[in-house]
Design a protein around this motif. Structure first.
Motif, PDB file in Angstrom:
ATOM      1  N   PRO A  19      39.257 148.580  54.953  1.00  0.00           N
ATOM      2  CA  PRO A  19      38.453 149.671  54.393  1.00  0.00           C
ATOM      3  C   PRO A  19      37.133 149.195  53.789  1.00  0.00           C
ATOM      4  O   PRO A  19      36.106 149.859  53.932  1.00  0.00           O
ATOM      5  N   SER A  20      37.119 148.049  53.130  1.00  0.00           N
ATOM      6  CA  SER A  20      35.872 147.578  52.513  1.00  0.00           C
ATOM      7  C   SER A  20      34.839 147.223  53.579  1.00  0.00           C
ATOM      8  O   SER A  20      33.643 147.487  53.411  1.00  0.00           O
ATOM      9  N   VAL A  22      34.654 148.595  56.611  1.00  0.00           N
ATOM     10  CA  VAL A  22      34.221 149.878  57.181  1.00  0.00           C
ATOM     11  C   VAL A  22      33.179 150.531  56.277  1.00  0.00           C
ATOM     12  O   VAL A  22      32.140 150.996  56.744  1.00  0.00           O
ATOM     13  N   ARG A  23      33.421 150.530  54.974  1.00  0.00           N
ATOM     14  CA  ARG A  23      32.448 151.116  54.039  1.00  0.00           C
ATOM     15  C   ARG A  23      31.116 150.376  54.122  1.00  0.00           C
ATOM     16  O   ARG A  23      30.051 150.990  54.130  1.00  0.00           O
ATOM     17  N   SER A  24      31.153 149.048  54.213  1.00  0.00           N
ATOM     18  CA  SER A  24      29.922 148.255  54.327  1.00  0.00           C
ATOM     19  C   SER A  24      29.182 148.570  55.617  1.00  0.00           C
ATOM     20  O   SER A  24      27.952 148.690  55.621  1.00  0.00           O
ATOM     21  N   LEU A  25      29.886 148.688  56.723  1.00  0.00           N
ATOM     22  CA  LEU A  25      29.247 148.993  58.000  1.00  0.00           C
ATOM     23  C   LEU A  25      28.556 150.353  57.966  1.00  0.00           C
ATOM     24  O   LEU A  25      27.463 150.510  58.493  1.00  0.00           O
ATOM     25  N   PHE A  26      29.180 151.336  57.346  1.00  0.00           N
ATOM     26  CA  PHE A  26      28.561 152.658  57.249  1.00  0.00           C
ATOM     27  C   PHE A  26      27.296 152.602  56.400  1.00  0.00           C
ATOM     28  O   PHE A  26      26.334 153.301  56.662  1.00  0.00           O
ATOM     29  N   GLN A  35      37.082 156.282  64.521  1.00  0.00           N
ATOM     30  CA  GLN A  35      38.450 156.569  64.948  1.00  0.00           C
ATOM     31  C   GLN A  35      39.362 156.341  63.755  1.00  0.00           C
ATOM     32  O   GLN A  35      39.290 155.305  63.095  1.00  0.00           O
ATOM     33  N   VAL A  36      40.210 157.313  63.483  1.00  0.00           N
ATOM     34  CA  VAL A  36      41.137 157.231  62.358  1.00  0.00           C
ATOM     35  C   VAL A  36      42.542 157.385  62.908  1.00  0.00           C
ATOM     36  O   VAL A  36      42.835 158.338  63.626  1.00  0.00           O
ATOM     37  N   ALA A  53      36.542 157.651  50.782  1.00  0.00           N
ATOM     38  CA  ALA A  53      35.888 158.305  49.649  1.00  0.00           C
ATOM     39  C   ALA A  53      34.468 157.816  49.395  1.00  0.00           C
ATOM     40  O   ALA A  53      33.624 158.572  48.955  1.00  0.00           O
ATOM     41  N   GLU A  54      34.172 156.552  49.664  1.00  0.00           N
ATOM     42  CA  GLU A  54      32.855 156.013  49.337  1.00  0.00           C
ATOM     43  C   GLU A  54      31.872 156.052  50.502  1.00  0.00           C
ATOM     44  O   GLU A  54      30.770 155.518  50.403  1.00  0.00           O
TER      45      GLU A  54
END
Length: 82
Positions: A19-20, A22-26, A35-36, A53-54
């Protein structure tokens, strides 16, 4: 991020289970697809907070679904144009 995508020469770049990351890539670059995978398990109070959430506000379009092993569901979304 843009340089990595250029080097990939059309190949998909993926991350699984971070998750961390993925958040950085966004935050860093243009993400075109999300894809979830939905797992049928409830962690209750012991679980982590909402994974997405972030993330920034995004308009997503559902382009496909798959059922895997009669219990996992893969939701495939494309990020809509700004």
């Amino acid at each position: 991020m843009t340089a990595l995508k250029a080097e990939a020469d059309g190949l998909s770049m993926r991350t699984i289970g971070s998750p961390s990351l993925v958040r950085s890539l966004f935050r860093l670059g243009p993400v075109e697809r999300l894809q979830v995978m939905v797992f049928p398990m409830i962690h209750g109070a012991a679980g982590e907070g909402p994974v997405l959430a972030e993330l920034p506000v995004l308009d997503l379009s559902l382009v496909g679904t798959s059922v895997i092993d009669d219990r996992l569901v893969l939701l495939d979304h494309r990020v809509c144009g700004e």
